[in-house]
Design a protein around this motif. Structure first.
Motif, PDB file in Angstrom:
ATOM      1  N   MET A  38      31.059 -50.455  12.530  1.00 24.64           N
ATOM      2  CA  MET A  38      31.490 -50.173  13.897  1.00 24.64           C
ATOM      3  C   MET A  38      32.300 -51.383  14.531  1.00 24.64           C
ATOM      4  O   MET A  38      33.071 -51.224  15.138  1.00 24.64           O
ATOM      5  N   ALA A  39      32.053 -52.707  14.205  1.00 25.19           N
ATOM      6  CA  ALA A  39      32.664 -53.904  14.559  1.00 25.19           C
ATOM      7  C   ALA A  39      34.338 -53.838  14.326  1.00 25.19           C
ATOM      8  O   ALA A  39      34.983 -54.095  14.825  1.00 25.19           O
ATOM      9  N   ARG A  40      34.327 -53.058  13.046  1.00 19.15           N
ATOM     10  CA  ARG A  40      35.814 -53.060  12.513  1.00 19.15           C
ATOM     11  C   ARG A  40      36.613 -51.726  13.075  1.00 19.15           C
ATOM     12  O   ARG A  40      37.655 -51.697  12.830  1.00 19.15           O
ATOM     13  N   GLY A  84      34.249 -63.543  19.586  1.00 17.48           N
ATOM     14  CA  GLY A  84      34.226 -62.728  18.686  1.00 17.48           C
ATOM     15  C   GLY A  84      32.961 -62.075  18.400  1.00 17.48           C
ATOM     16  O   GLY A  84      32.725 -61.346  17.647  1.00 17.48           O
ATOM     17  N   VAL A  85      32.065 -62.453  19.353  1.00 24.95           N
ATOM     18  CA  VAL A  85      30.407 -62.280  18.924  1.00 24.95           C
ATOM     19  C   VAL A  85      29.894 -61.095  19.857  1.00 24.95           C
ATOM     20  O   VAL A  85      30.187 -60.962  20.931  1.00 24.95           O
ATOM     21  N   THR A  86      29.164 -60.206  19.374  1.00 24.86           N
ATOM     22  CA  THR A  86      28.314 -59.251  20.122  1.00 24.86           C
ATOM     23  C   THR A  86      26.794 -59.123  19.475  1.00 24.86           C
ATOM     24  O   THR A  86      26.802 -59.225  18.381  1.00 24.86           O
ATOM     25  N   ALA A 124      29.820 -60.912  14.364  1.00 22.24           N
ATOM     26  CA  ALA A 124      31.169 -61.527  14.851  1.00 22.24           C
ATOM     27  C   ALA A 124      32.058 -61.004  13.903  1.00 22.24           C
ATOM     28  O   ALA A 124      31.977 -60.436  12.736  1.00 22.24           O
ATOM     29  N   LEU A 125      33.303 -61.043  14.837  1.00 25.98           N
ATOM     30  CA  LEU A 125      34.567 -60.877  13.993  1.00 25.98           C
ATOM     31  C   LEU A 125      35.318 -62.093  13.800  1.00 25.98           C
ATOM     32  O   LEU A 125      35.211 -63.023  14.648  1.00 25.98           O
ATOM     33  N   ARG A 170      31.100 -68.196  13.616  1.00 26.49           N
ATOM     34  CA  ARG A 170      31.090 -67.771  15.012  1.00 26.49           C
ATOM     35  C   ARG A 170      29.610 -67.108  15.152  1.00 26.49           C
ATOM     36  O   ARG A 170      28.873 -67.281  16.222  1.00 26.49           O
ATOM     37  N   ALA A 171      29.027 -66.404  14.267  1.00 26.72           N
ATOM     38  CA  ALA A 171      27.689 -65.910  14.228  1.00 26.72           C
ATOM     39  C   ALA A 171      26.581 -67.165  14.481  1.00 26.72           C
ATOM     40  O   ALA A 171      25.699 -67.021  15.008  1.00 26.72           O
ATOM     41  N   HIS A 172      27.070 -67.990  13.277  1.00 23.06           N
ATOM     42  CA  HIS A 172      26.109 -69.263  13.575  1.00 23.06           C
ATOM     43  C   HIS A 172      26.166 -70.037  14.726  1.00 23.06           C
ATOM     44  O   HIS A 172      25.224 -70.554  15.424  1.00 23.06           O
TER      45      HIS A 172
END
Ligand code: AMP
Ligand code: GLY
Length: 429
Positions: free
Chosen positions: A299-301, A362-364, A390-391, A401-403
């Protein structure tokens, strides 16, 4: 359109976030939902995902135009059959088509009939017959699978004949998985790289919906017990464009055709767990829903109208709509779970720093198991609790980015794997 999503995990949060981007959506409900989903949908917290009667009543009360079913249990229990009988359109398979996930024996027989590549197998309802078959396999590594749904735990990978026979005892004699293990499939153990692939189906047409790689083990380096999934990324580098064409032609379409020929056409999303060995894809399992956490990265993409696609699938019109478009970027999700998961864990601990985490580029932050506490607090309410999604321009950037988001979260009772995406990152992705 008024839409009701069934479920309350990270997958359903990802679906809800994508559905609200659709210009066709007028209002979104989710049953039962969670604290994150409540930001974009009205949560019917009293309506459980398996409470078929209450779901039907909610559809009538809110004049729902489309029901999107997230988890497998209500599908296998016949939710879509009940909705269709009441004239309510639904995205998801009927109980008969959902047997692809609900009965491993049914799935294996269907694949054999359709000539779809999968591991060689035997199907048994008696421990003695299973034992005799196992002893005839020359000691090669085998896998024992409970026929029915066992919350992702009914699969035992065995290295030796002794382990395989012990697994039969666990399932059939000691009934460790209850009725789900009264029938079993024993199959050849395959080697290779696992990929999750997804296709939207409307009964006859199948449309590619992306591929992802999941990390099922709880521990870093893919060690420790299996979980529902501790992280995922998409696209899946192992699934090349050439392989994708073959997977659609040799695996997905023949399965869709076989179900249609039996008079039980498949509507919804077909999720293939594939093993790829020396360029040859084979089916390990089929699921009849989006993966969790794979859905979060798909879904992020997704760069298009999810509601248009799901509605077309539900109405047999997939051939008429534009296929899904995807962003160029890589998406990666790191699951944060409550300490102890997949064993016993605490509920009700407070999670801080969510706004700071979402402020990272980029993070949700998707919610998997949360509920609202007093004074706007967000409390953990499950094993898998958050999906930091993260994207990025590469797997490495998405992971970093997630980290960065995880580092600003304030939840001492939570943990995550720090090595999500390692295979792709090792390849320089
Ligand atoms: P399933 O519930 O069927 O997806 O199985 C859970 C996990 O067990 C899969 O994701 C694989 O990692 C592993 N598995 C299942 N079947 C096989 C097989 N035939 N050979 C090797 N690994 C398997
Ligand atoms: N992540 C694997 C599954 O949803 O079954």
């Amino acid at each position: 359109m008024k839409v009701l999503v069934i479920g309350g995990g990270g997958r359903e949060h990802a679906l809800c976030e994508a559905l609200v981007r659709s210009p066709r959506l007028t209002r979104l409900w989710c049953a039962p939902g969670n604290a994150g989903i409540a930001r974009v949908a009205t949560c019917l917290t009293e309506v459980g995902a398996e409470d078929l009667g209450a779901i039907l009543a909610a559809c009538r009360t809110h004049a729902i135009d489309l029901v999107v079913v997230g988890p497998e249990a209500p599908l296998v229990a016949g939710l879509v059959d009940r909705l269709r009988a009441a004239g309510i359109p639904a995205f998801g398979p009927t109980a008969e088509a959902a047997r692809l996930e609900g009965s491993k024996g049914f799935m294996k027989d269907l694949l054999a009939e359709a000539g779809v590549p999968t591991a060689a197998y035997g199907r048994f309802t008696e421990a003695a017959t299973a034992g005799a078959w196992i002893k005839a396999q020359g000691g090669r590594p085998l896998v024992v699978k409970a026929d029915g749904l066992a919350a992702g735990k009914g699969v035992i990978l065995c290295d030796t004949e002794g382990e395989t026979l012990a697994a039969i005892d666990t399932m059939m004699t000691n009934r460790a998985f209850g009725a789900a293990g009264d029938a079993v499939v024993v199959e050849e153990r395959l080697e290779g790289e696992e990929v999750s692939i997804f296709a939207l189906c409307d009964g006859t047409t199948a449309v590619w919906m992306g591929a992802a790689q999941d990390h099922k083990r709880v521990g870093e380096g893919d060690t420790g017990p299996n979980t529902g999934g501790m992280g995922a990324y998409a696209p899946a580098p192992a699934l090349t464009p050439a392989l994708r064409t073959r997977v659609m032609a040799e695996i997905i379409q023949p399965t869709v055709d076989a179900l249609a020929a039996r008079g039980t056409p498949f509507t919804g999303v077909l999720f293939g767990g594939l093993m790829i060995h020396e360029g040859e894809p084979r089916v390990l399992e089929f699921n009849v829903r989006f993966g969790d956490p794979e859905c979060q990265v798909l879904m992020a993409r997704l760069d298009g109208d999810l509601l248009a696609l799901l509605d077309a699938a539900a109405h047999g019109r997939l051939a008429e709509v534009d296929p899904p478009r995807w962003r160029d970027q890589t998406a990666l999700v790191v699951v944060m779970a409550a300490r102890g998961y997949p064993g016993a864990y605490e509920k009700g601990t407070a999670i801080g720093g969510l706004d700071a985490a979402e402020a990272v580029e980029g993070v949700t932050v998707l919610h998997a198991g949360t509920r609202a506490g007093p004074d706007g607090a967000i409390l953990a309410n499950g094993g898998r609790v958050l999906g930091i999604t993260a994207l990025g321009d590469s797997v490495t950037q998405a992971r970093d980015r997630a980290h960065a988001a995880i580092d600003v979260l304030d939840w001492p009772e939570g943990f995550c794997r720090r090595d999500i995406g390692w295979r792709a990152i090792d390849r320089g992705a």
